[in-house]
Design an enzyme around this catalytic site. Structure first.
Site, PDB file in Angstrom:
ATOM      1  N   LEU A 137      37.266  50.428  44.900  1.00 49.03           N
ATOM      2  CA  LEU A 137      36.768  50.234  43.487  1.00 49.03           C
ATOM      3  C   LEU A 137      35.889  49.518  44.500  1.00 49.03           C
ATOM      4  CD1 LEU A 137      35.511  49.258  40.821  1.00 49.03           C
ATOM      5  CD2 LEU A 137      36.805  46.530  41.382  1.00 49.03           C
ATOM      6  N   PRO A 140      30.021  47.920  51.033  1.00 51.09           N
ATOM      7  CA  PRO A 140      29.682  47.157  51.599  1.00 51.09           C
ATOM      8  C   PRO A 140      29.323  46.130  50.561  1.00 51.09           C
ATOM      9  CG  PRO A 140      29.795  49.442  52.819  1.00 51.09           C
ATOM     10  CD  PRO A 140      30.381  49.501  50.746  1.00 51.09           C
ATOM     11  N   SER A 144      33.273  40.985  44.863  1.00 49.73           N
ATOM     12  CA  SER A 144      33.175  39.837  43.554  1.00 49.73           C
ATOM     13  C   SER A 144      32.046  40.796  42.571  1.00 49.73           C
ATOM     14  CB  SER A 144      33.378  38.696  44.106  1.00 49.73           C
ATOM     15  OG  SER A 144      34.064  38.061  44.959  1.00 49.73           O
ATOM     16  N   ILE A 169      39.773  49.944  51.448  1.00 47.16           N
ATOM     17  CA  ILE A 169      40.297  50.472  50.365  1.00 47.16           C
ATOM     18  C   ILE A 169      42.512  49.846  51.358  1.00 47.16           C
ATOM     19  CG2 ILE A 169      40.519  52.230  49.344  1.00 47.16           C
ATOM     20  CD1 ILE A 169      38.412  50.940  48.431  1.00 47.16           C
ATOM     21  N   GLN A 289      61.133   9.934  56.695  1.00 47.47           N
ATOM     22  CA  GLN A 289      60.639  10.110  54.971  1.00 47.47           C
ATOM     23  C   GLN A 289      59.281  10.744  55.700  1.00 47.47           C
ATOM     24  OE1 GLN A 289      59.812   6.156  54.000  1.00 47.47           O
ATOM     25  NE2 GLN A 289      62.281   6.347  52.116  1.00 47.47           N
ATOM     26  N   GLY A 357      55.608  22.377  64.718  1.00 46.76           N
ATOM     27  CA  GLY A 357      54.987  21.732  66.354  1.00 46.76           C
ATOM     28  C   GLY A 357      54.573  23.607  66.648  1.00 46.76           C
ATOM     29  N   GLY A 358      54.604  22.969  68.073  1.00 46.52           N
ATOM     30  CA  GLY A 358      53.870  24.548  68.762  1.00 46.52           C
ATOM     31  C   GLY A 358      54.836  25.878  68.415  1.00 46.52           C
ATOM     32  N   GLU A 381      41.630  41.593  45.186  1.00 46.42           N
ATOM     33  CA  GLU A 381      42.010  41.743  43.772  1.00 46.42           C
ATOM     34  C   GLU A 381      41.818  40.300  42.828  1.00 46.42           C
ATOM     35  OE1 GLU A 381      45.696  43.270  42.748  1.00 46.42           O
ATOM     36  OE2 GLU A 381      46.078  44.499  44.719  1.00 46.42           O
TER      37      GLU A 381
HETATM   38  N1  COS Z   1      39.624  43.801  29.983  1.00 47.04           N
HETATM   39  C1  COS Z   1      39.156  43.748  29.978  1.00 47.04           C
HETATM   40  N2  COS Z   1      37.590  44.090  29.551  1.00 47.04           N
HETATM   41  C2  COS Z   1      36.588  43.327  30.322  1.00 47.04           C
HETATM   42  C3  COS Z   1      37.582  42.177  31.237  1.00 47.04           C
HETATM   43  C4  COS Z   1      38.663  42.677  30.994  1.00 47.04           C
HETATM   44  N3  COS Z   1      39.685  41.725  32.728  1.00 47.04           N
HETATM   45  N4  COS Z   1      37.035  41.777  32.211  1.00 47.04           N
HETATM   46  C5  COS Z   1      36.066  41.953  31.914  1.00 47.04           C
HETATM   47  N5  COS Z   1      35.443  42.905  30.642  1.00 47.04           N
HETATM   48  C6  COS Z   1      34.299  43.130  29.941  1.00 47.04           C
HETATM   49  C7  COS Z   1      33.502  42.758  29.228  1.00 47.04           C
HETATM   50  O1  COS Z   1      33.859  42.401  28.188  1.00 47.04           O
HETATM   51  C8  COS Z   1      31.910  43.411  29.192  1.00 47.04           C
HETATM   52  O2  COS Z   1      32.322  44.852  28.297  1.00 47.04           O
HETATM   53  P1  COS Z   1      30.915  45.220  27.467  1.00 47.04           P
HETATM   54  O3  COS Z   1      29.957  45.128  28.196  1.00 47.04           O
HETATM   55  O4  COS Z   1      31.206  45.495  26.533  1.00 47.04           O
HETATM   56  O5  COS Z   1      30.435  43.151  26.708  1.00 47.04           O
HETATM   57  C9  COS Z   1      32.431  44.015  30.658  1.00 47.04           C
HETATM   58  O6  COS Z   1      33.388  44.447  31.210  1.00 47.04           O
HETATM   59  C10 COS Z   1      31.000  43.558  31.288  1.00 47.04           C
HETATM   60  O7  COS Z   1      31.946  41.929  31.526  1.00 47.04           O
HETATM   61  P2  COS Z   1      30.872  40.974  32.567  1.00 47.04           P
HETATM   62  O8  COS Z   1      30.163  40.714  31.658  1.00 47.04           O
HETATM   63  O9  COS Z   1      31.982  39.738  32.431  1.00 47.04           O
HETATM   64  O10 COS Z   1      31.224  41.687  34.074  1.00 47.04           O
HETATM   65  P3  COS Z   1      30.451  41.025  35.780  1.00 47.04           P
HETATM   66  O11 COS Z   1      29.697  42.183  35.480  1.00 47.04           O
HETATM   67  O12 COS Z   1      29.884  39.772  35.010  1.00 47.04           O
HETATM   68  O13 COS Z   1      32.052  41.118  36.597  1.00 47.04           O
HETATM   69  C11 COS Z   1      34.176  39.598  37.115  1.00 47.04           C
HETATM   70  C12 COS Z   1      32.607  40.042  35.741  1.00 47.04           C
HETATM   71  C13 COS Z   1      33.295  38.721  38.323  1.00 47.04           C
HETATM   72  C14 COS Z   1      34.851  39.326  36.452  1.00 47.04           C
HETATM   73  C15 COS Z   1      33.807  41.315  37.877  1.00 47.04           C
HETATM   74  O14 COS Z   1      33.492  42.228  38.183  1.00 47.04           O
HETATM   75  C16 COS Z   1      35.365  41.015  38.322  1.00 47.04           C
HETATM   76  O15 COS Z   1      36.715  41.064  38.096  1.00 47.04           O
HETATM   77  N6  COS Z   1      35.512  40.993  39.910  1.00 47.04           N
HETATM   78  C17 COS Z   1      36.402  40.653  41.086  1.00 47.04           C
HETATM   79  C18 COS Z   1      36.380  42.937  41.271  1.00 47.04           C
HETATM   80  C19 COS Z   1      37.733  41.817  42.395  1.00 47.04           C
HETATM   81  O16 COS Z   1      38.417  41.949  42.109  1.00 47.04           O
HETATM   82  N7  COS Z   1      37.458  43.480  43.237  1.00 47.04           N
HETATM   83  C20 COS Z   1      38.443  42.500  44.088  1.00 47.04           C
HETATM   84  C21 COS Z   1      38.698  44.632  44.218  1.00 47.04           C
HETATM   85  S1  COS Z   1      39.970  44.963  44.279  1.00 47.04           S
HETATM   86  S2  COS Z   1      40.628  44.425  46.129  1.00 47.04           S
END
Ligand code: COS
Length: 398
Positions: A137, A140, A144, A169, A289, A357-358, A381
């Site tokens: 997913l 670069p 988040s 990944i 303690q 400690g060390g 995640e």
């Molecule tokens: N389950 C199902 N649907 C979800 C959901 C969930 N847990 N979280 C969000 N959605 C849906 C929302 O309902 C929204 O739907 P609609 O398009 O119908 O409105 C859509 O997804 C977009 O949601 P949102 O607007 O909240 O998206 P953002 O882009 O603001 O992102 C975060 C929200 C930050 C929470 C999200 O990008 C995230 O979880 N990021 C972290 C990613 C991650 O874990 N990366 C590490 C990868 S693996 S190491």
């Protein structure tokens, strides 16, 4: 220092909590007896991860990563079983936990949304440990902010061509297949992302760039250069994969908390063992303690994390996520568990290291490796800050 018994078995007293049933207790007892008998040389993280997948597959533990219809142990994915497995494995070896978790995360999207042909081709092999799975997913410039990805899937006469780059990944380079998320409608934001199952051998995929990290585990950058896929590689709905990615992450979020919990429990066990054995100023370290207060604080932080973790897993298994209200409540509970367990584990491990400690900073001691192992769990995640965001949005909606 006087000899005393090193902690080798993960604790199981918490399994009598009402979150768990007899099957969970049986699973835990079998696993607690099995793990310490495994002897895996972990000096090479890739070889070690492959060895752990083999051991975990042969012993049947990977069957908890997929549903029974595809060779799994239980009818549906059981979050409490995942929590028990990850907590116990992480207590013994964070790399064993990693190998287990990535089989689940890497195949989770196929379990949730795969076609019958995809499910038959990949899931039984994942459950046996014959295929190694990966979830691709992050990019670069899209960690988040997963929706900001730029890897593209453009139509060809018989499918799509992938172009772009994925990074951080897990299992990159040793995986047999990747669940890859790509933009299919760049103007549509999170509503323009589609997932694909990509075999590691597909021409145009280069997974050779290994990333070295402070707690070594298989991690790579993937490059897609006109990587051609048949139409049958599409995973789930066209443009529907952002939600699929979020749902996959949701399943495993409580289990990341459990992994942190396992590491924290191990650090506490190491600290107790050391404090009881270490002579100091004419008594034992444990007799001060100051030491007792620290151990008390560590134990309370672990229990707080444990209760949030078990609650989240129980909610997914017993309340469900079918209605929007249930799904939102579970997302928030899982985020609280992940945030609290990883942050508390970092503090507990740091306190255990300080108590040593060390010896705590000597390469090769358990607390030294735990100190490095725990760090990435606060990032991957969904970083702590993302969990705060998820919880905060949920609070505002309620
Ligand atoms: N389950 C199902 N649907 C979800 C959901 C969930 N847990 N979280 C969000 N959605 C849906 C929302 O309902 C929204 O739907 P609609 O398009 O119908 O409105 C859509 O997804 C977009 O949601 P949102 O607007 O909240 O998206 P953002 O882009 O603001 O992102 C975060 C929200 C930050 C929470 C999200 O990008 C995230 O979880 N990021 C972290 C990613 C991650 O874990 N990366 C590490 C990868 S693996 S190491």
């Amino acid at each position: 220092m006087a000899a005393s018994k090193l902690p080798s078995a993960a604790p199981t007293q918490h399994l009598s909590l009402p979150f768990f049933n007899a099957a969970h207790q049986d699973l835990a007892q079998r696993l607690v007896a099995w793990v310490p008998q495994q002897d895996v040389d972990e000096r090479d993280d890739r070889a070690a991860c492959q060895a752990w997948v083999r051991h975990l597959g042969d012993a049947g533990w990977l069957r908890y990563c997929v549903p029974a219809a595809f060779g799994g142990a239980l009818d549906a994915m059981d979050s409490r079983a995942l929590v028990i497995l990850r907590e116990t494995l992480a207590f013994h070896s964070p790399l064993a936990d990693f190998a287990f978790a990535m089989q689940g995360l890497g195949s989770g999207a196929i379990t949730l949304a795969g076609s019958p042909a995809q499910q038959a081709a990949y899931l039984p092999a994942v459950a046996r440990g014959d295929k190694i799975a990966a979830f691709a997913l992050s990019e670069p410039d899209a960690g988040s902010d997963a929706g900001a990805m730029t890897t593209s899937a453009t139509p060809t006469p018989d499918g799509v061509a992938l172009n772009g780059c994925k990074t951080w990944i897990s299992n990159g380079g040793i995986a047999d297949f990747y669940c890859v998320f790509a933009k299919t409608d760049p103007e549509a934001g999170t509503r323009g992302i589609t997932a694909y199952v990509v075999d590691a051998s597909t021409p145009g995929l280069d997974a050779s760039e290994h990333i070295a990290v402070m707690a070594p585990h298989p991690l790579a950058t993937l490059r897609f250069d006109n990587c051609r896929l048949p139409a049958s590689a599409q995973l789930g709905e066209l443009n529907g994969a952002f939600k699929l990615a979020m749902r996959t992450l949701d399943i495993f979020r409580a289990s990341v908390a459990a992994a942190a919990l396992g590491m924290a429990r191990r650090a506490l066990a190491e600290a107790v063992h050391y404090a009881k054995a270490r002579p100091m100023f004419g008594q034992r370290l444990a007799d001060f303690q100051l030491t007792q207060a620290k151990l008390g604080e560590m134990a309370a932080m672990i229990d707080a994390a444990a209760l949030l973790t078990y609650r989240a897993a129980w909610m997914r298994d017993c309340v469900g996520t079918d209605t929007p209200a249930q799904a939102q409540a579970y997302s928030a509970a899982a985020a609280m568990a992940k945030m609290t367990a990883t942050e508390n584990a970092q503090r507990v491990i740091d306190m255990a290291l300080q108590m040593h400690g060390g010896m705590g900073v000597k390469v090769g001691t358990k607390v030294e490796s735990l100190y490095r192992d725990i760090r990435s769990l606060r990032i991957y995640e969904g970083a702590t800050e993302v969990q705060q965001l998820i919880i905060g949005k949920s609070v505002l909606k309620s």
